[in-house]
Write a protein that holds these residues in place. Sequence first.
Motif, PDB file in Angstrom:
ATOM      1  N   SER A  88       0.851  -1.192   0.000  1.00 46.40           N
ATOM      2  CA  SER A  88       0.000   0.000   0.000  1.00 46.40           C
ATOM      3  C   SER A  88       0.882   1.237   0.000  1.00 46.40           C
ATOM      4  CB  SER A  88      -0.919  -0.006   1.230  1.00 46.40           C
ATOM      5  OG  SER A  88      -1.678  -1.190   1.295  1.00 46.40           O
ATOM      6  N   PRO A  89       1.565   1.498  -1.125  1.00 48.64           N
ATOM      7  CA  PRO A  89       2.547   2.586  -1.138  1.00 48.64           C
ATOM      8  C   PRO A  89       1.961   3.949  -0.809  1.00 48.64           C
ATOM      9  CG  PRO A  89       2.084   1.797  -3.379  1.00 48.64           C
ATOM     10  CD  PRO A  89       1.478   0.817  -2.425  1.00 48.64           C
ATOM     11  N   ARG A  90       0.753   4.234  -1.290  1.00 47.81           N
ATOM     12  CA  ARG A  90       0.171   5.560  -1.053  1.00 47.81           C
ATOM     13  C   ARG A  90      -0.038   5.810   0.436  1.00 47.81           C
ATOM     14  NH1 ARG A  90      -3.203   9.500  -4.023  1.00 47.81           N
ATOM     15  NH2 ARG A  90      -4.901  10.280  -2.702  1.00 47.81           N
ATOM     16  N   MET A  91      -0.512   4.807   1.178  1.00 45.68           N
ATOM     17  CA  MET A  91      -0.729   4.995   2.611  1.00 45.68           C
ATOM     18  C   MET A  91       0.601   5.126   3.348  1.00 45.68           C
ATOM     19  SD  MET A  91      -3.858   5.171   2.260  1.00 45.68           S
ATOM     20  CE  MET A  91      -4.437   5.466   3.932  1.00 45.68           C
ATOM     21  N   GLN A  92       1.624   4.431   2.881  1.00 43.30           N
ATOM     22  CA  GLN A  92       2.949   4.619   3.470  1.00 43.30           C
ATOM     23  C   GLN A  92       3.466   6.031   3.186  1.00 43.30           C
ATOM     24  OE1 GLN A  92       5.713   1.042   3.585  1.00 43.30           O
ATOM     25  NE2 GLN A  92       4.490   0.512   1.787  1.00 43.30           N
ATOM     26  N   TYR A  93       3.218   6.522   1.970  1.00 42.40           N
ATOM     27  CA  TYR A  93       3.640   7.890   1.641  1.00 42.40           C
ATOM     28  C   TYR A  93       2.916   8.905   2.511  1.00 42.40           C
ATOM     29  CZ  TYR A  93       5.594   5.801  -2.646  1.00 42.40           C
ATOM     30  OH  TYR A  93       6.303   5.049  -3.547  1.00 42.40           O
ATOM     31  N   GLU A 114       7.671  -6.450   3.149  1.00 45.92           N
ATOM     32  CA  GLU A 114       8.614  -5.438   3.617  1.00 45.92           C
ATOM     33  C   GLU A 114       8.052  -4.031   3.444  1.00 45.92           C
ATOM     34  OE1 GLU A 114      13.382  -4.443   3.085  1.00 45.92           O
ATOM     35  OE2 GLU A 114      12.465  -6.197   2.130  1.00 45.92           O
ATOM     36  N   LEU A 115       8.325  -3.193   4.443  1.00 44.48           N
ATOM     37  CA  LEU A 115       7.832  -1.832   4.433  1.00 44.48           C
ATOM     38  C   LEU A 115       8.820  -0.885   3.769  1.00 44.48           C
ATOM     39  CD1 LEU A 115       6.415  -1.608   8.077  1.00 44.48           C
ATOM     40  CD2 LEU A 115       5.248  -2.330   6.003  1.00 44.48           C
ATOM     41  N   HIS A 116       8.332   0.291   3.404  1.00 43.66           N
ATOM     42  CA  HIS A 116       9.186   1.326   2.849  1.00 43.66           C
ATOM     43  C   HIS A 116      10.276   1.670   3.872  1.00 43.66           C
ATOM     44  CE1 HIS A 116      10.468   5.214   1.268  1.00 43.66           C
ATOM     45  NE2 HIS A 116       9.759   4.988   0.180  1.00 43.66           N
ATOM     46  N   PRO A 117      11.515   1.814   3.457  1.00 41.44           N
ATOM     47  CA  PRO A 117      12.602   2.076   4.422  1.00 41.44           C
ATOM     48  C   PRO A 117      12.387   3.329   5.250  1.00 41.44           C
ATOM     49  CG  PRO A 117      13.333   2.362   2.130  1.00 41.44           C
ATOM     50  CD  PRO A 117      12.027   1.672   2.086  1.00 41.44           C
ATOM     51  N   ASP A 118      11.739   4.350   4.696  1.00 43.38           N
ATOM     52  CA  ASP A 118      11.494   5.579   5.455  1.00 43.38           C
ATOM     53  C   ASP A 118      10.428   5.383   6.526  1.00 43.38           C
ATOM     54  OD1 ASP A 118      13.374   6.802   3.924  1.00 43.38           O
ATOM     55  OD2 ASP A 118      11.972   7.927   2.671  1.00 43.38           O
ATOM     56  N   GLN A 259     -11.243  16.301  -2.280  1.00 42.64           N
ATOM     57  CA  GLN A 259     -10.087  17.000  -2.805  1.00 42.64           C
ATOM     58  C   GLN A 259      -9.219  15.996  -3.573  1.00 42.64           C
ATOM     59  OE1 GLN A 259      -8.151  19.894  -0.104  1.00 42.64           O
ATOM     60  NE2 GLN A 259      -9.610  19.183   1.438  1.00 42.64           N
ATOM     61  N   VAL A 260      -8.768  16.383  -4.743  1.00 44.08           N
ATOM     62  CA  VAL A 260      -7.984  15.471  -5.578  1.00 44.08           C
ATOM     63  C   VAL A 260      -6.516  15.528  -5.164  1.00 44.08           C
ATOM     64  CG1 VAL A 260      -7.279  14.881  -7.921  1.00 44.08           C
ATOM     65  CG2 VAL A 260      -9.590  15.760  -7.483  1.00 44.08           C
ATOM     66  N   LEU A 261      -5.986  14.378  -4.785  1.00 41.14           N
ATOM     67  CA  LEU A 261      -4.569  14.229  -4.458  1.00 41.14           C
ATOM     68  C   LEU A 261      -4.001  13.165  -5.384  1.00 41.14           C
ATOM     69  CD1 LEU A 261      -2.046  14.731  -2.754  1.00 41.14           C
ATOM     70  CD2 LEU A 261      -2.940  13.116  -1.066  1.00 41.14           C
ATOM     71  N   HIS A 262      -3.442  13.599  -6.511  1.00 37.22           N
ATOM     72  CA  HIS A 262      -2.902  12.650  -7.476  1.00 37.22           C
ATOM     73  C   HIS A 262      -1.696  11.917  -6.900  1.00 37.22           C
ATOM     74  CE1 HIS A 262      -5.019  15.249 -10.573  1.00 37.22           C
ATOM     75  NE2 HIS A 262      -5.379  14.032 -10.935  1.00 37.22           N
ATOM     76  N   ASP A 263      -1.567  10.670  -7.269  1.00 38.97           N
ATOM     77  CA  ASP A 263      -0.378   9.911  -6.892  1.00 38.97           C
ATOM     78  C   ASP A 263       0.841  10.482  -7.592  1.00 38.97           C
ATOM     79  OD1 ASP A 263      -1.377   7.974  -5.109  1.00 38.97           O
ATOM     80  OD2 ASP A 263      -2.191   6.803  -6.763  1.00 38.97           O
ATOM     81  N   ARG A 264       1.917  10.564  -6.856  1.00 37.25           N
ATOM     82  CA  ARG A 264       3.205  10.971  -7.398  1.00 37.25           C
ATOM     83  C   ARG A 264       4.267  10.059  -6.801  1.00 37.25           C
ATOM     84  NH1 ARG A 264       0.680  13.131 -10.838  1.00 37.25           N
ATOM     85  NH2 ARG A 264       0.186  15.350 -11.007  1.00 37.25           N
ATOM     86  N   PRO A 265       5.381   9.870  -7.481  1.00 39.22           N
ATOM     87  CA  PRO A 265       6.408   8.970  -6.962  1.00 39.22           C
ATOM     88  C   PRO A 265       7.132   9.545  -5.754  1.00 39.22           C
ATOM     89  CG  PRO A 265       7.188  10.066  -8.943  1.00 39.22           C
ATOM     90  CD  PRO A 265       5.736  10.433  -8.796  1.00 39.22           C
ATOM     91  N   ALA A 266       7.544   8.671  -4.861  1.00 38.64           N
ATOM     92  CA  ALA A 266       8.366   9.071  -3.722  1.00 38.64           C
ATOM     93  C   ALA A 266       9.826   9.183  -4.164  1.00 38.64           C
ATOM     94  CB  ALA A 266       8.229   8.056  -2.593  1.00 38.64           C
ATOM     95  N   ALA A 267      10.654   9.710  -3.284  1.00 44.35           N
ATOM     96  CA  ALA A 267      12.061   9.938  -3.616  1.00 44.35           C
ATOM     97  C   ALA A 267      12.809   8.641  -3.912  1.00 44.35           C
ATOM     98  CB  ALA A 267      12.743  10.685  -2.469  1.00 44.35           C
TER      99      ALA A 267
END
Length: 492
Positions: A88-93, A114-118, A259-267
């Motif tokens: 669930s990358p968006r919720m992790q972001y 495995e979870l996002h390292p951040d 409200q529209v929050l488009h997905d964008r890539p993380a660092a």
Amino acid sequence: MWDLSPKTTLDFALYGLLAFSTLVTIILVTLPSQYDPYSTDFAKDEVVDDTKKVMTPAEYVNRRTWVKQTRHLGASFQVVVLGDIGRSPRMQYHAISIAKNGGQVQLVGYTESELHPDVVSNSSIKVVPIDPSPAWLQAPSKLLFPLVAPLKVLWQAWSLYYAMGYDATATKWMLVQNPPSIPTLAIAYFVCFLRNTDFVIDWHNFGYSILALKLGRRHPLVLVSRLYENIFARSAIAHLAVTDAMATVLKQKYGIKAQVLHDRPAALFKPLNPEERANYLSQLPETAQYAKDLLSGFMRLVVSSTSWTADEDFSLLLEALTRYSALVTSKTGLPKVLAIITGKGPLKEHYLNKIRALNQKNQLLNVLLLTAWLTPEDYALLLGSADLGVSLHTSSSGVDLPMKVVDMFGAGLPVVGWSKFQAWPELVQEGVNGRGFETAQQLSDLFVELFGKDVLSLRKLKDGALIESERRWDEEWDGVAGKLFLLVKQLT
């Protein structure tokens, strides 16, 4: 015979009243604690030493003012997904962005991968696991699904309620992913009501539309799911949506403003330079023995990420690669293809059997198809090393978008994807950073066009994807969710 004299009846009534009052007392005592904006749970290092002394009304008011001035009131969050947090990358972001802007986060969900390292490294993010349902509750067929599904929902309801209400402490905000909507929305609303927490829904798709893939749109459970989703959608105080098209549907059919929050890539996802690409292809087990051919262009690397579910028609890719393999034999100048498919899901074994059958019939002689499950870091590097990304997301609702395409753009990887749904143009600019297809024949033709002798088409898409990679999650989140949650005040 029962003695129904007035005295006995009165005794029964008194005992019954005592038992009922005892039960109510137990329930009230054991209910989840309410959110207290002046609690020290989230910022113990910022608490003054005089919290236990008796204060005059003026001193109490001064202390409340001091707390408001020295820390972010209301910067405590539960971020909830009734699914695998690692997938669930968006919720992790969301969790990472909240923590980055001074909030404290409890990330609630299943911990299956495995979870996002951040997420792992951030002390402001606490993972609260949900107990998984037992294996016997996984419906083996469409026939048994209506029988097993209610039991699974009951299990999920209790485990989710316990995680949000007892394993996690009370917070100012609860941000919940939808879908799954059943039982998530009802349980989340109930917990928010008990804990004086503000309920916000992040709309990724519609739960009833995904259920319809399994049961059909006219099935009674699908109709009930749609009504349920509509009712509980109105219980939230705010809504986020992944596309403009979804926000429009929510307004027209649900009567709510999102409200529209488009997905964008993380660092984590970024383009690689030639040296970084060469090093990674030489080290990754799936590509190491083919690194020389991949770097020379004799072989092309195609990557597709899939959840192996009904809303991704993987057979399209298999048929397209079979057609392409036959063309490589008859046409000079077409390179071989190494296709790496990442992800986990229920239909994986079904398609692996199909791949084995195609190989036995020698229908993939010029194509090597591999599957892999990678760490987030390795997956990001794989995207940065590939020549082309493939999205097979078919969209059950027509108004959601595949996160995998966002990640591919973040790595500067051009994309071809199934495009026969309303929201596709919000993400991909045809002929600029990607191309769309609707059939296996069209996908095969795209492979021929982009991998043929004329390299200009692929190079143009690559340039467009590199430009798209500059649009990042932080900027998008700060301007929408950051303002909604009042964390924008901390932005510089």
